[in-house]
Design a protein around this motif. Structure first.
Motif, short mmCIF file in Angstrom:
data_model
loop_
_atom_site.label_atom_id
_atom_site.label_comp_id
_atom_site.label_asym_id
_atom_site.label_seq_id
_atom_site.Cartn_x
_atom_site.Cartn_y
_atom_site.Cartn_z
N LEU A 74 0.83 -1.21 0.00
CA LEU A 74 0.00 0.00 0.00
C LEU A 74 0.86 1.26 0.00
N GLU A 96 -6.76 4.42 -0.98
CA GLU A 96 -7.37 3.36 -0.17
C GLU A 96 -8.81 3.09 -0.59
N GLU A 97 -9.53 4.15 -0.92
CA GLU A 97 -10.93 4.00 -1.31
C GLU A 97 -11.09 3.26 -2.64
N LEU A 113 -5.38 -8.28 0.83
CA LEU A 113 -6.14 -7.04 1.06
C LEU A 113 -6.63 -6.95 2.50
N ALA A 142 -5.56 -4.18 5.28
CA ALA A 142 -6.56 -3.43 6.04
C ALA A 142 -6.26 -3.47 7.53
N ASN A 176 -3.21 -1.03 8.10
CA ASN A 176 -3.31 0.38 7.71
C ASN A 176 -4.63 0.98 8.16
N SER A 182 -6.27 3.71 7.41
CA SER A 182 -7.13 4.25 6.35
C SER A 182 -7.86 3.13 5.61
N LEU A 183 -7.12 2.07 5.29
CA LEU A 183 -7.75 0.95 4.59
C LEU A 183 -8.67 0.18 5.53
N TRP A 197 -12.64 -0.83 4.92
CA TRP A 197 -13.17 -2.18 5.14
C TRP A 197 -14.32 -2.14 6.14
#
Length: 219
Positions: free
Chosen positions: A38, A65-66, A121, A125, A128, A130-131, A135
């Motif tokens: 990421l 991230e989005e 993924l 998440a 991180n 932000s990720l 989620w």
């Protein structure tokens, strides 16, 4: 007399193209996240991989991230749709279990080769904030949709009907069922085991759902 195929409304075509573009960007982002991580991936890199200009990327997503939201959301929507598609004479718990089997069994809901992407993924998440927020928001949306589906099955309410708001017990059940699936996915992603078998997401989620076995659905 010649017959012609009706032309879809322009609005529908535009929305479909937008959805397709969002998914193309999501796949490009996921591929870069999985291969490079990421932190090393920029929004500009995602745009280049998706074959679009950076300004186009930012018309669809505010942050890198989005960009994976469509992929997260597609899995959540498959799970809810599978619960809705369960036979009418199935109990709620049976419908939930059927949804789990359909969505989390490799080669049924998602291709077997995609599960390592899913694992990466989910790990990203977890690492991180932000990720992880992305989620969590997708999971929350899925939970609301599942609550509507459970209300349809238990009370006969139409989608979006008032009975959904009037059934706090169903909201609780949807929250628990959603947590059962989310926890199973996250627990599986933490390890290195296969996506099938006793330690796979489908088996873990089914075991978690046993917590709802004595839930008073008709109350």
């Amino acid at each position: 007399m010649s017959s012609t195929t009706p032309t879809p409304p322009q609005h529908s075509l535009t929305e479909r193209r937008k959805a397709e573009t969002r998914m193309e960007i999501a796949r490009a982002a996921a591929g870069l996240f999985v291969r490079h991580g990421l932190r090393a991936t920029r929004a500009e890199d995602i745009a280049q991989a998706a074959g679009i200009a950076p300004r186009t990327f930012y018309r669809y997503f505010a942050t890198k991230e989005e960009a994976v939201v469509p992929l997260y959301a597609a899995g959540a929507q498959r799970w809810v749709a599978a619960v809705r598609a369960a036979p009418a004479d199935a109990s709620v718990l049976q419908a939930l279990e059927q949804g789990v089997r359909h969505t989390l069994t490799p080669g049924v809901g998602v291709s077997a080769s995609s599960w390592e992407w899913v694992r990466t993924l989910l790990r990203l998440a977890e690492a991180n904030p932000s990720l992880r927020r992305v989620w969590a928001e997708v999971c929350q949306t899925s939970e609301r949709m599942l609550g509507e589906v459970l209300a349809e099955r238990v009370t006969g309410a139409e989608k979006g009907g008032d009975n959904v708001a009037a059934a706090p017990g169903l909201r609780f059940a949807a929250a628990v069922a959603s947590a059962a699936v989310r926890a199973a996915l996250e627990a599986w992603a933490e390890g290195d085991g296969p996506a099938e078998g006793p330690g796979g997401p489908a088996e873990l989620a089914s075991r978690n759902l046993t917590a709802l076995r004595d839930f008073p659905w008709e109350a």
